[in-house]
Design a protein around this motif. Structure first.
Motif, PDB file in Angstrom:
ATOM      1  N   ARG A   1      51.594  40.548  40.743  1.00  0.00           N
ATOM      2  CA  ARG A   1      51.067  39.299  41.303  1.00  0.00           C
ATOM      3  C   ARG A   1      50.235  38.575  40.255  1.00  0.00           C
ATOM      4  NH1 ARG A   1      46.188  37.831  43.661  1.00  0.00           N
ATOM      5  NH2 ARG A   1      46.324  36.208  45.242  1.00  0.00           N
ATOM      6  N   GLU A   2      49.461  39.335  39.481  1.00  0.00           N
ATOM      7  CA  GLU A   2      48.592  38.766  38.450  1.00  0.00           C
ATOM      8  C   GLU A   2      49.413  37.978  37.412  1.00  0.00           C
ATOM      9  OE1 GLU A   2      44.699  38.583  36.381  1.00  0.00           O
ATOM     10  OE2 GLU A   2      45.203  39.185  38.410  1.00  0.00           O
ATOM     11  N   SER A   3      50.485  38.563  36.928  1.00  0.00           N
ATOM     12  CA  SER A   3      51.272  37.858  35.905  1.00  0.00           C
ATOM     13  C   SER A   3      51.993  36.652  36.508  1.00  0.00           C
ATOM     14  CB  SER A   3      52.254  38.803  35.208  1.00  0.00           C
ATOM     15  OG  SER A   3      53.171  39.349  36.103  1.00  0.00           O
ATOM     16  N   ARG A   4      52.459  36.766  37.758  1.00  0.00           N
ATOM     17  CA  ARG A   4      53.112  35.625  38.403  1.00  0.00           C
ATOM     18  C   ARG A   4      52.139  34.465  38.571  1.00  0.00           C
ATOM     19  NH1 ARG A   4      53.387  33.939  43.521  1.00  0.00           N
ATOM     20  NH2 ARG A   4      52.581  35.878  44.399  1.00  0.00           N
ATOM     21  N   LEU A   5      50.938  34.766  39.046  1.00  0.00           N
ATOM     22  CA  LEU A   5      49.950  33.700  39.232  1.00  0.00           C
ATOM     23  C   LEU A   5      49.502  33.105  37.897  1.00  0.00           C
ATOM     24  CD1 LEU A   5      47.758  35.120  42.140  1.00  0.00           C
ATOM     25  CD2 LEU A   5      49.606  33.430  42.260  1.00  0.00           C
ATOM     26  N   ARG A   6      49.387  33.949  36.869  1.00  0.00           N
ATOM     27  CA  ARG A   6      49.004  33.457  35.545  1.00  0.00           C
ATOM     28  C   ARG A   6      50.058  32.482  35.015  1.00  0.00           C
ATOM     29  NH1 ARG A   6      49.608  37.654  32.644  1.00  0.00           N
ATOM     30  NH2 ARG A   6      47.792  38.721  33.478  1.00  0.00           N
ATOM     31  N   MET A   7      51.335  32.861  35.156  1.00  0.00           N
ATOM     32  CA  MET A   7      52.406  31.986  34.678  1.00  0.00           C
ATOM     33  C   MET A   7      52.483  30.708  35.507  1.00  0.00           C
ATOM     34  SD  MET A   7      53.194  33.689  32.083  1.00  0.00           S
ATOM     35  CE  MET A   7      54.289  32.442  31.478  1.00  0.00           C
TER      36      MET A   7
ATOM     37  N   ALA B   1      49.878  29.235  36.928  1.00  0.00           N
ATOM     38  CA  ALA B   1      48.739  28.410  36.501  1.00  0.00           C
ATOM     39  C   ALA B   1      49.059  27.684  35.191  1.00  0.00           C
ATOM     40  CB  ALA B   1      47.489  29.285  36.339  1.00  0.00           C
ATOM     41  N   ILE B   2      49.667  28.392  34.264  1.00  0.00           N
ATOM     42  CA  ILE B   2      50.043  27.769  32.982  1.00  0.00           C
ATOM     43  C   ILE B   2      51.045  26.644  33.226  1.00  0.00           C
ATOM     44  CG2 ILE B   2      51.274  28.174  30.802  1.00  0.00           C
ATOM     45  CD1 ILE B   2      49.999  31.043  30.877  1.00  0.00           C
ATOM     46  N   SER B   3      52.023  26.902  34.079  1.00  0.00           N
ATOM     47  CA  SER B   3      53.049  25.891  34.372  1.00  0.00           C
ATOM     48  C   SER B   3      52.443  24.658  35.055  1.00  0.00           C
ATOM     49  CB  SER B   3      54.144  26.491  35.255  1.00  0.00           C
ATOM     50  OG  SER B   3      54.767  27.574  34.615  1.00  0.00           O
ATOM     51  N   LEU B   4      51.545  24.885  36.000  1.00  0.00           N
ATOM     52  CA  LEU B   4      50.887  23.759  36.672  1.00  0.00           C
ATOM     53  C   LEU B   4      50.014  22.967  35.707  1.00  0.00           C
ATOM     54  CD1 LEU B   4      49.929  25.493  40.031  1.00  0.00           C
ATOM     55  CD2 LEU B   4      51.561  23.604  39.748  1.00  0.00           C
TER      56      LEU B   4
ATOM     57  N   GLU C   1      44.199  20.741  39.479  1.00  0.00           N
ATOM     58  CA  GLU C   1      43.333  21.414  40.458  1.00  0.00           C
ATOM     59  C   GLU C   1      43.980  22.692  40.982  1.00  0.00           C
ATOM     60  OE1 GLU C   1      42.607  18.198  43.220  1.00  0.00           O
ATOM     61  OE2 GLU C   1      40.658  17.755  42.292  1.00  0.00           O
ATOM     62  N   LYS C   2      45.298  22.645  41.233  1.00  0.00           N
ATOM     63  CA  LYS C   2      46.014  23.856  41.669  1.00  0.00           C
ATOM     64  C   LYS C   2      45.960  24.925  40.577  1.00  0.00           C
ATOM     65  CE  LYS C   2      49.485  21.708  44.676  1.00  0.00           C
ATOM     66  NZ  LYS C   2      50.929  21.426  44.811  1.00  0.00           N
ATOM     67  N   ALA C   3      46.147  24.508  39.327  1.00  0.00           N
ATOM     68  CA  ALA C   3      46.098  25.461  38.208  1.00  0.00           C
ATOM     69  C   ALA C   3      44.719  26.109  38.138  1.00  0.00           C
ATOM     70  CB  ALA C   3      46.426  24.754  36.890  1.00  0.00           C
ATOM     71  N   LEU C   4      43.679  25.315  38.275  1.00  0.00           N
ATOM     72  CA  LEU C   4      42.322  25.843  38.202  1.00  0.00           C
ATOM     73  C   LEU C   4      42.047  26.833  39.343  1.00  0.00           C
ATOM     74  CD1 LEU C   4      39.635  25.811  36.720  1.00  0.00           C
ATOM     75  CD2 LEU C   4      38.948  23.883  38.174  1.00  0.00           C
ATOM     76  N   ARG C   5      42.496  26.491  40.547  1.00  0.00           N
ATOM     77  CA  ARG C   5      42.305  27.417  41.682  1.00  0.00           C
ATOM     78  C   ARG C   5      42.974  28.771  41.403  1.00  0.00           C
ATOM     79  NH1 ARG C   5      42.859  22.789  44.890  1.00  0.00           N
ATOM     80  NH2 ARG C   5      45.072  23.151  45.241  1.00  0.00           N
ATOM     81  N   LEU C   6      44.170  28.736  40.848  1.00  0.00           N
ATOM     82  CA  LEU C   6      44.867  29.987  40.525  1.00  0.00           C
ATOM     83  C   LEU C   6      44.139  30.751  39.423  1.00  0.00           C
ATOM     84  CD1 LEU C   6      48.633  28.949  40.594  1.00  0.00           C
ATOM     85  CD2 LEU C   6      47.367  30.266  42.298  1.00  0.00           C
ATOM     86  N   GLU C   7      43.708  30.040  38.394  1.00  0.00           N
ATOM     87  CA  GLU C   7      43.006  30.692  37.278  1.00  0.00           C
ATOM     88  C   GLU C   7      41.740  31.395  37.749  1.00  0.00           C
ATOM     89  OE1 GLU C   7      44.403  27.954  33.508  1.00  0.00           O
ATOM     90  OE2 GLU C   7      42.559  27.443  34.546  1.00  0.00           O
TER      91      GLU C   7
ATOM     92  N   GLY D   1      42.569  30.901  30.714  1.00  0.00           N
ATOM     93  CA  GLY D   1      41.528  30.047  30.166  1.00  0.00           C
ATOM     94  C   GLY D   1      41.236  28.842  31.008  1.00  0.00           C
ATOM     95  N   PRO D   2      40.375  28.992  32.012  1.00  0.00           N
ATOM     96  CA  PRO D   2      40.032  27.835  32.838  1.00  0.00           C
ATOM     97  C   PRO D   2      39.325  26.736  32.038  1.00  0.00           C
ATOM     98  CG  PRO D   2      38.721  29.753  33.485  1.00  0.00           C
ATOM     99  CD  PRO D   2      39.723  30.219  32.471  1.00  0.00           C
ATOM    100  N   ALA D   3      38.790  27.078  30.863  1.00  0.00           N
ATOM    101  CA  ALA D   3      38.135  26.053  30.050  1.00  0.00           C
ATOM    102  C   ALA D   3      39.131  24.962  29.649  1.00  0.00           C
ATOM    103  CB  ALA D   3      37.514  26.680  28.802  1.00  0.00           C
ATOM    104  N   GLY D   4      40.345  25.349  29.308  1.00  0.00           N
ATOM    105  CA  GLY D   4      41.371  24.375  28.943  1.00  0.00           C
ATOM    106  C   GLY D   4      41.742  23.491  30.119  1.00  0.00           C
ATOM    107  N   THR D   5      41.837  24.085  31.288  1.00  0.00           N
ATOM    108  CA  THR D   5      42.158  23.310  32.481  1.00  0.00           C
ATOM    109  C   THR D   5      41.004  22.373  32.823  1.00  0.00           C
ATOM    110  OG1 THR D   5      43.543  25.122  33.268  1.00  0.00           O
ATOM    111  CG2 THR D   5      42.880  23.471  34.888  1.00  0.00           C
ATOM    112  N   HIS D   6      39.759  22.848  32.683  1.00  0.00           N
ATOM    113  CA  HIS D   6      38.606  21.975  32.898  1.00  0.00           C
ATOM    114  C   HIS D   6      38.643  20.778  31.944  1.00  0.00           C
ATOM    115  CE1 HIS D   6      36.489  25.256  35.177  1.00  0.00           C
ATOM    116  NE2 HIS D   6      36.174  24.200  35.887  1.00  0.00           N
TER     117      HIS D   6
END
Length: 151
Positions: A93-99, A101-104, A125-131, A139-144
């Motif tokens: 689940r961790e790798s799926r959610l990570r991928m 988040a990157i895609s979003l 915002e969806k990417a950040l929630r997943l991260e 890296g939520p810093a990049g999304t921020h």
């Protein structure tokens, strides 16, 4: 990647990648993952190959975006995001959610470049929630930072 997922990543994929035929390699790897996932193969190998596949679609999509091929970029990034939704491809689940988040995040960047601010904001915002749900975040810093540019 190839050593860790050797039962999934085959010679054809490696040849296509060495010839820089990345899209063909991705299509082949996707078919190969679906094929071997029915076999008695270590699920971690399928997971690693799936991470590679989603990463390659994301990379290719961002390259197309930088080259100004917007419709191709969108199609590739949406493909990456769609694949990242598949629990069949990812044992973890961790790798799926990570991928995902990157895609979003990449889709957010796509919409930002097209000046579609609401779509960019929604994807980021969806990417950040997943991260923030992940133990090891890409890296939520990049999304921020991307969110700041949109806002």
């Amino acid at each position: 990647w190839s050593r860790m997922a050797s039962d999934v990543i085959d010679a054809k994929f490696k040849i296509l990648m060495s010839k820089e035929r990345v899209l063909e390699a991705c299509v082949h790897l996707e078919e190969r993952i679906l094929q071997v996932s029915r076999w008695n193969v270590d699920k971690e190998q399928v997971d690693l190959a799936s991470q590679l596949l989603v990463s390659q679609y994301n990379t290719l999509g961002m390259q197309k975006l930088q080259a100004g091929s917007h419709s191709e970029a969108k199609e590739l990034l949406e493909k990456a995001s769609s694949l990242a939704d598949s629990a069949l491809l990812f044992a973890s689940r961790e790798s799926r959610l990570r991928m995902k988040a990157i895609s979003l995040n990449n889709l957010g960047c796509f919409y930002k470049s097209r000046r579609k601010w609401h779509s960019a904001l929604r994807h980021l915002e969806k990417a950040l929630r997943l991260e923030l749900m992940l133990e090891t975040s890409p890296g939520p810093a990049g999304t921020h930072l991307n969110l700041c540019v949109v806002l």
